[in-house]
Motif scaffolding. Structure first.
Motif, PDB file in Angstrom:
ATOM      1  N   GLY A  93     -21.807  67.068  -9.242  1.00 12.69           N
ATOM      2  CA  GLY A  93     -21.165  67.052  -7.930  1.00 12.69           C
ATOM      3  C   GLY A  93     -21.635  65.876  -7.090  1.00 12.69           C
ATOM      4  O   GLY A  93     -20.861  65.302  -6.316  1.00 12.69           O
ATOM      5  N   VAL A  94     -22.891  65.492  -7.243  1.00 11.51           N
ATOM      6  CA  VAL A  94     -23.425  64.327  -6.532  1.00 11.51           C
ATOM      7  C   VAL A  94     -22.674  63.078  -6.981  1.00 11.51           C
ATOM      8  O   VAL A  94     -22.234  62.268  -6.158  1.00 11.51           O
ATOM      9  CB  VAL A  94     -24.946  64.169  -6.768  1.00 11.51           C
ATOM     10  CG1 VAL A  94     -25.458  62.853  -6.206  1.00 11.51           C
ATOM     11  CG2 VAL A  94     -25.701  65.351  -6.187  1.00 11.51           C
ATOM     12  N   LEU A  95     -22.500  62.937  -8.279  1.00  9.49           N
ATOM     13  CA  LEU A  95     -21.774  61.780  -8.812  1.00  9.49           C
ATOM     14  C   LEU A  95     -20.334  61.772  -8.302  1.00  9.49           C
ATOM     15  O   LEU A  95     -19.841  60.744  -7.826  1.00  9.49           O
ATOM     16  CB  LEU A  95     -21.802  61.793 -10.338  1.00  9.49           C
ATOM     17  CG  LEU A  95     -21.107  60.626 -11.041  1.00  9.49           C
ATOM     18  CD1 LEU A  95     -21.808  59.316 -10.765  1.00  9.49           C
ATOM     19  CD2 LEU A  95     -21.027  60.874 -12.532  1.00  9.49           C
ATOM     20  N   MET A  96     -19.660  62.916  -8.374  1.00 12.76           N
ATOM     21  CA  MET A  96     -18.273  62.993  -7.900  1.00 12.76           C
ATOM     22  C   MET A  96     -18.171  62.671  -6.414  1.00 12.76           C
ATOM     23  O   MET A  96     -17.275  61.937  -5.993  1.00 12.76           O
ATOM     24  CB  MET A  96     -17.676  64.372  -8.189  1.00 12.76           C
ATOM     25  CG  MET A  96     -17.443  64.625  -9.666  1.00 12.76           C
ATOM     26  SD  MET A  96     -16.491  66.133 -10.054  1.00 12.76           S
ATOM     27  CE  MET A  96     -17.301  67.387  -9.117  1.00 12.76           C
ATOM     28  N   ASP A  97     -19.086  63.212  -5.604  1.00 14.51           N
ATOM     29  CA  ASP A  97     -19.068  62.949  -4.159  1.00 14.51           C
ATOM     30  C   ASP A  97     -19.303  61.472  -3.852  1.00 14.51           C
ATOM     31  O   ASP A  97     -18.632  60.891  -2.991  1.00 14.51           O
ATOM     32  CB  ASP A  97     -20.119  63.794  -3.431  1.00 14.51           C
ATOM     33  CG  ASP A  97     -19.778  65.271  -3.403  1.00 14.51           C
ATOM     34  OD1 ASP A  97     -18.617  65.643  -3.694  1.00 14.51           O
ATOM     35  OD2 ASP A  97     -20.693  66.069  -3.096  1.00 14.51           O
ATOM     36  N   GLU A  98     -20.272  60.873  -4.534  1.00 16.16           N
ATOM     37  CA  GLU A  98     -20.568  59.453  -4.314  1.00 16.16           C
ATOM     38  C   GLU A  98     -19.373  58.583  -4.703  1.00 16.16           C
ATOM     39  O   GLU A  98     -19.006  57.666  -3.975  1.00 16.16           O
ATOM     40  CB  GLU A  98     -21.812  59.031  -5.098  1.00 16.16           C
ATOM     41  CG  GLU A  98     -23.098  59.671  -4.622  1.00 16.16           C
ATOM     42  CD  GLU A  98     -23.585  59.142  -3.288  1.00 16.16           C
ATOM     43  OE1 GLU A  98     -23.512  57.917  -3.049  1.00 16.16           O
ATOM     44  OE2 GLU A  98     -24.043  59.960  -2.476  1.00 16.16           O
ATOM     45  N   GLU A 100     -16.229  59.495  -4.858  1.00 13.75           N
ATOM     46  CA  GLU A 100     -15.148  59.747  -3.907  1.00 13.75           C
ATOM     47  C   GLU A 100     -15.367  58.962  -2.608  1.00 13.75           C
ATOM     48  O   GLU A 100     -14.445  58.349  -2.072  1.00 13.75           O
ATOM     49  CB  GLU A 100     -15.044  61.244  -3.600  1.00 13.75           C
ATOM     50  CG  GLU A 100     -13.913  61.583  -2.648  1.00 13.75           C
ATOM     51  CD  GLU A 100     -13.787  63.066  -2.387  1.00 13.75           C
ATOM     52  OE1 GLU A 100     -12.662  63.514  -2.120  1.00 13.75           O
ATOM     53  OE2 GLU A 100     -14.809  63.792  -2.439  1.00 13.75           O
ATOM     54  N   ALA A 101     -16.597  58.942  -2.123  1.00 16.02           N
ATOM     55  CA  ALA A 101     -16.908  58.213  -0.891  1.00 16.02           C
ATOM     56  C   ALA A 101     -16.661  56.714  -1.052  1.00 16.02           C
ATOM     57  O   ALA A 101     -16.323  56.031  -0.085  1.00 16.02           O
ATOM     58  CB  ALA A 101     -18.356  58.469  -0.478  1.00 16.02           C
ATOM     59  N   LEU A 102     -16.806  56.214  -2.280  1.00 17.46           N
ATOM     60  CA  LEU A 102     -16.598  54.793  -2.567  1.00 17.46           C
ATOM     61  C   LEU A 102     -15.150  54.487  -2.963  1.00 17.46           C
ATOM     62  O   LEU A 102     -14.835  53.348  -3.287  1.00 17.46           O
ATOM     63  CB  LEU A 102     -17.532  54.349  -3.698  1.00 17.46           C
ATOM     64  CG  LEU A 102     -19.026  54.413  -3.377  1.00 17.46           C
ATOM     65  CD1 LEU A 102     -19.844  54.307  -4.655  1.00 17.46           C
ATOM     66  CD2 LEU A 102     -19.394  53.328  -2.388  1.00 17.46           C
ATOM     67  N   ARG A 103     -14.290  55.506  -2.959  1.00 13.41           N
ATOM     68  CA  ARG A 103     -12.893  55.385  -3.399  1.00 13.41           C
ATOM     69  C   ARG A 103     -12.813  54.880  -4.840  1.00 13.41           C
ATOM     70  O   ARG A 103     -11.925  54.124  -5.209  1.00 13.41           O
ATOM     71  CB  ARG A 103     -12.089  54.499  -2.444  1.00 13.41           C
ATOM     72  CG  ARG A 103     -11.951  55.083  -1.063  1.00 13.41           C
ATOM     73  CD  ARG A 103     -11.074  54.278  -0.115  1.00 13.41           C
ATOM     74  NE  ARG A 103     -10.224  53.303  -0.737  1.00 13.41           N
ATOM     75  CZ  ARG A 103     -10.261  51.991  -0.471  1.00 13.41           C
ATOM     76  NH1 ARG A 103     -11.108  51.508   0.400  1.00 13.41           N
ATOM     77  NH2 ARG A 103      -9.430  51.161  -1.082  1.00 13.41           N
ATOM     78  N   CYS A 104     -13.778  55.281  -5.646  1.00  8.57           N
ATOM     79  CA  CYS A 104     -13.883  54.877  -7.046  1.00  8.57           C
ATOM     80  C   CYS A 104     -13.322  56.004  -7.911  1.00  8.57           C
ATOM     81  O   CYS A 104     -13.839  57.117  -7.904  1.00  8.57           O
ATOM     82  CB  CYS A 104     -15.354  54.613  -7.381  1.00  8.57           C
ATOM     83  SG  CYS A 104     -15.652  54.052  -9.059  1.00  8.57           S
ATOM     84  N   ARG A 105     -12.235  55.705  -8.644  1.00  6.50           N
ATOM     85  CA  ARG A 105     -11.540  56.717  -9.431  1.00  6.50           C
ATOM     86  C   ARG A 105     -11.392  56.234 -10.885  1.00  6.50           C
ATOM     87  O   ARG A 105     -10.286  55.979 -11.343  1.00  6.50           O
ATOM     88  CB  ARG A 105     -10.195  57.028  -8.803  1.00  6.50           C
ATOM     89  CG  ARG A 105     -10.333  57.588  -7.378  1.00  6.50           C
ATOM     90  CD  ARG A 105      -9.001  57.883  -6.743  1.00  6.50           C
ATOM     91  NE  ARG A 105      -8.186  58.812  -7.476  1.00  6.50           N
ATOM     92  CZ  ARG A 105      -8.209  60.136  -7.347  1.00  6.50           C
ATOM     93  NH1 ARG A 105      -9.043  60.694  -6.488  1.00  6.50           N
ATOM     94  NH2 ARG A 105      -7.421  60.893  -8.068  1.00  6.50           N
ATOM     95  N   PRO A 106     -12.494  56.119 -11.613  1.00  9.89           N
ATOM     96  CA  PRO A 106     -12.449  55.514 -12.942  1.00  9.89           C
ATOM     97  C   PRO A 106     -12.162  56.510 -14.054  1.00  9.89           C
ATOM     98  O   PRO A 106     -12.314  57.723 -13.890  1.00  9.89           O
ATOM     99  CB  PRO A 106     -13.876  54.990 -13.098  1.00  9.89           C
ATOM    100  CG  PRO A 106     -14.703  56.021 -12.387  1.00  9.89           C
ATOM    101  CD  PRO A 106     -13.860  56.413 -11.185  1.00  9.89           C
ATOM    102  N   ALA A 107     -11.775  55.960 -15.198  1.00  8.94           N
ATOM    103  CA  ALA A 107     -11.895  56.701 -16.441  1.00  8.94           C
ATOM    104  C   ALA A 107     -13.392  56.698 -16.737  1.00  8.94           C
ATOM    105  O   ALA A 107     -14.107  55.785 -16.327  1.00  8.94           O
ATOM    106  CB  ALA A 107     -11.118  56.003 -17.556  1.00  8.94           C
ATOM    107  N   SER A 108     -13.894  57.732 -17.417  1.00  8.65           N
ATOM    108  CA  SER A 108     -15.348  57.773 -17.581  1.00  8.65           C
ATOM    109  C   SER A 108     -15.783  58.454 -18.862  1.00  8.65           C
ATOM    110  O   SER A 108     -15.013  59.148 -19.515  1.00  8.65           O
ATOM    111  CB  SER A 108     -15.995  58.481 -16.386  1.00  8.65           C
ATOM    112  OG  SER A 108     -15.590  59.827 -16.336  1.00  8.65           O
ATOM    113  N   LEU A 109     -17.044  58.228 -19.166  1.00  9.57           N
ATOM    114  CA  LEU A 109     -17.711  58.840 -20.304  1.00  9.57           C
ATOM    115  C   LEU A 109     -19.058  59.351 -19.819  1.00  9.57           C
ATOM    116  O   LEU A 109     -19.739  58.657 -19.055  1.00  9.57           O
ATOM    117  CB  LEU A 109     -17.945  57.797 -21.413  1.00  9.57           C
ATOM    118  CG  LEU A 109     -18.934  58.229 -22.499  1.00  9.57           C
ATOM    119  CD1 LEU A 109     -18.181  58.841 -23.658  1.00  9.57           C
ATOM    120  CD2 LEU A 109     -19.774  57.074 -22.955  1.00  9.57           C
TER     121      LEU A 109
END
Length: 131
Positions: A93-98, A100-109
């Motif tokens: 959730g910390v990663l998702m929140d951070e 989201e705050a940066l408007r970063c919507r990547p594909a990820s692994l």
């Protein structure tokens, strides 16, 4: 340039990750090496604290992306390596929140590895950005 998010996986109203991000006709690509939670003196910070290492790692990653003339919103792919996947998922959730705050919507692994380059590192993140 156009950008299309493909197969977004949303959990609790927040983007967990995109299955893919399509980029058509980018002008620039930025490939960013793995980043970790290092203090200004070069030592690993937040020893034993996954959430703290996630936050600092993303800050350091953002600094490098900015040096490359882009923003975290330009990041289209991240790879998250951790030595403790259970602890990382507990703090995801910390990663998702951070992000989201940066408007970063990547594909990820997200992957667990047996070791990283420093035994105090819990996480390392690399990225690809396009603009």
């Amino acid at each position: 340039m156009s950008r299309e998010e493909i197969g977004p996986r949303v959990v609790g109203g927040k983007l967990m990750y995109n299955r893919a991000v399509r980029i058509d006709e980018p002008r620039s690509w930025l490939y960013v090496a793995g980043h970790e939670a290092r203090d200004d003196d070069g030592s690993i910070a937040h020893k034993g604290d996954m959430a703290g290492q996630i936050r600092l790692t993303l800050r350091r990653l953002g600094e490098t992306v900015a040096e490359g003339g882009m923003t975290m919103a330009d990041v289209v792919h991240i790879r998250v390596f951790t030595t403790d996947i259970s602890a990382c998922k507990a703090e995801y959730g910390v990663l998702m929140d951070e992000l989201e705050a940066l408007r970063c919507r990547p594909a990820s692994l997200l992957a667990e590895v047996s070791a990283l380059s420093d035994p105090d590192m819990l996480i390392e993140i690399e990225a690809v950005a396009a603009r």
